[in-house]
Enzyme design. Structure first.
Site, PDB file in Angstrom:
ATOM      1  N   PRO A   2       0.820  -1.206   0.000  1.00  0.00           N
ATOM      2  CA  PRO A   2       0.000   0.000   0.000  1.00  0.00           C
ATOM      3  C   PRO A   2       0.855   1.257   0.000  1.00  0.00           C
ATOM      4  CG  PRO A   2      -0.305  -1.370   1.973  1.00  0.00           C
ATOM      5  CD  PRO A   2       0.967  -1.757   1.340  1.00  0.00           C
ATOM      6  N   GLU A   3       0.452   2.184  -0.840  1.00  0.00           N
ATOM      7  CA  GLU A   3       1.105   3.485  -0.882  1.00  0.00           C
ATOM      8  C   GLU A   3       0.100   4.517  -0.375  1.00  0.00           C
ATOM      9  OE1 GLU A   3       3.090   3.992  -4.707  1.00  0.00           O
ATOM     10  OE2 GLU A   3       3.158   1.833  -4.978  1.00  0.00           O
ATOM     11  N   HIS A  93      -3.187 -15.247   9.414  1.00  0.00           N
ATOM     12  CA  HIS A  93      -2.290 -14.114   9.660  1.00  0.00           C
ATOM     13  C   HIS A  93      -3.001 -12.911  10.271  1.00  0.00           C
ATOM     14  CE1 HIS A  93       0.487 -16.479   7.266  1.00  0.00           C
ATOM     15  NE2 HIS A  93      -0.347 -16.430   6.236  1.00  0.00           N
ATOM     16  N   ARG A 111       3.269 -11.380   5.455  1.00  0.00           N
ATOM     17  CA  ARG A 111       4.733 -11.271   5.461  1.00  0.00           C
ATOM     18  C   ARG A 111       5.298 -10.690   6.753  1.00  0.00           C
ATOM     19  NH1 ARG A 111       6.643  -9.123  -0.372  1.00  0.00           N
ATOM     20  NH2 ARG A 111       8.668  -9.726   0.456  1.00  0.00           N
TER      21      ARG A 111
END
Length: 277
Positions: A2-3, A93, A111
């Site tokens: 995400p930016e 997760h 991750r």
DNA sequence: AAACAAACCTGTGCGC
DNA sequence: TGCGCACAGGTTTGTT
């Protein structure tokens, strides 16, 4: 992943869903997500507080709590913030869960590069130092050609690498940098300090336009569907990508060349050799 | 100062 | 079907 546009979309979703609701349950499934402090510190800092305001700087999402503390959330590569009903099946997760009566907010991050930390805003310099080192945010701060020129000054580095540097401009990542440079007709390797006034003018405009349009579109969701908003909805700005991940495909701007791939700062870089100089 | 590489992790897609 | 490899939206750290 995400930016700035994706983080802003998530921030708006958080604002709409949980503002003023009391956090009555906190679970930490994976300690790595709260590594800056500890499981105990996160639980103690969130338990029985309410979010009174959310804000964003670059890719950093911050929620101010009624306790006087704040919580910083960074999604890094694979983090997601999802809204769900209490008791519904949790996705794998789900490392941090904040429960508010019948609903819960889940921080899901395969991750595990992302993080969640409660900090004291008066001790930001010690507890979240990178927050203070961020450069201008093109959406949250006043931003124009002059501001951009100041942010780019004094470096011979290639323009892409400079735009990716969060201490100069905060919020651009690999997708939006490539999209912005294409629209400004600039190659990724143009030395930042050699850009002309007109180049910087086009660049400032492209940054504002691309980020604004991407926020309006709810961000970009790529083929792997990693990024979704708090309600699980995909963004649509990927439909407006002109270069990102379009290697060997025709340039949508000139129609006479194909998009090339280069590697810059270790990142895949997509550009049109004909449009961008 | 700048340019790279590696590190942190897990998952997916591809060629064989 | 399975295996190995390349690669992924970010950031920090260490090395030339």
């Amino acid at each position: 992943m995400p930016e700035l546009p994706e983080v802003e979309t998530v921030r708006r979703g958080l604002d709409a869903a949980v503002l003023g609701r009391r956090i009555d349950r906190v679970e930490v499934g994976r300690e790595r997500t709260v590594r800056r402090t500890s499981r105990e510190a996160l639980i103690a800092g969130l338990q029985n507080t309410a979010i009174v305001r959310t804000w964003r700087r670059g890719k950093y999402l911050i929620a101010d709590l009624d306790s006087g503390d704040s919580v910083m959330i960074h999604l890094r590569m694979s983090g997601r913030l999802l809204l769900a009903q209490r008791g519904s099946p949790r996705p794998p997760h789900s490392h941090v869960v904040m429960g508010m009566q019948d609903i819960e907010v889940r921080f899901v991050d395969p991750r595990t590069f992302g993080e969640v930390v409660v900090f004291d805003p008066e001790r930001t310099a010690d507890q979240v130092p990178e927050l203070q080192r961020l450069g201008v945010d093109p959406i949250a701060d006043p931003f124009d050609q002059r501001v951009l020129a100041a942010a780019l000054a004094g470096t011979t580095r290639g323009i892409k690498s400079v735009l990716l540097d969060q201490t100069r401009v905060a919020g651009l990542g690999n997708i939006y940098t490539d999209e912005v440079l294409h629209r400004a007709r600039l190659r990724y390797d143009r030395p930042a300090d050699a850009l002309r006034r007109s180049d910087i003018g086009r660049l400032a405009e492209a940054i504002t336009e691309v980020l604004t349009a991407a926020i309006d579109a709810g961000g970009s969701t790529l083929a792997d569907t990693q990024y979704v908003d708090m309600e699980g909805r995909t963004g649509s700005f990927q439909e407006s990508h002109l270069v990102y991940a379009r290697r060997d495909e025709p340039c949508l701007t000139c129609g006479r060349s194909t998009i090339r791939r280069a590697v810059v700062s270790g990142r895949s870089t997509f550009f049109c050799p004909r449009c961008q100089k």
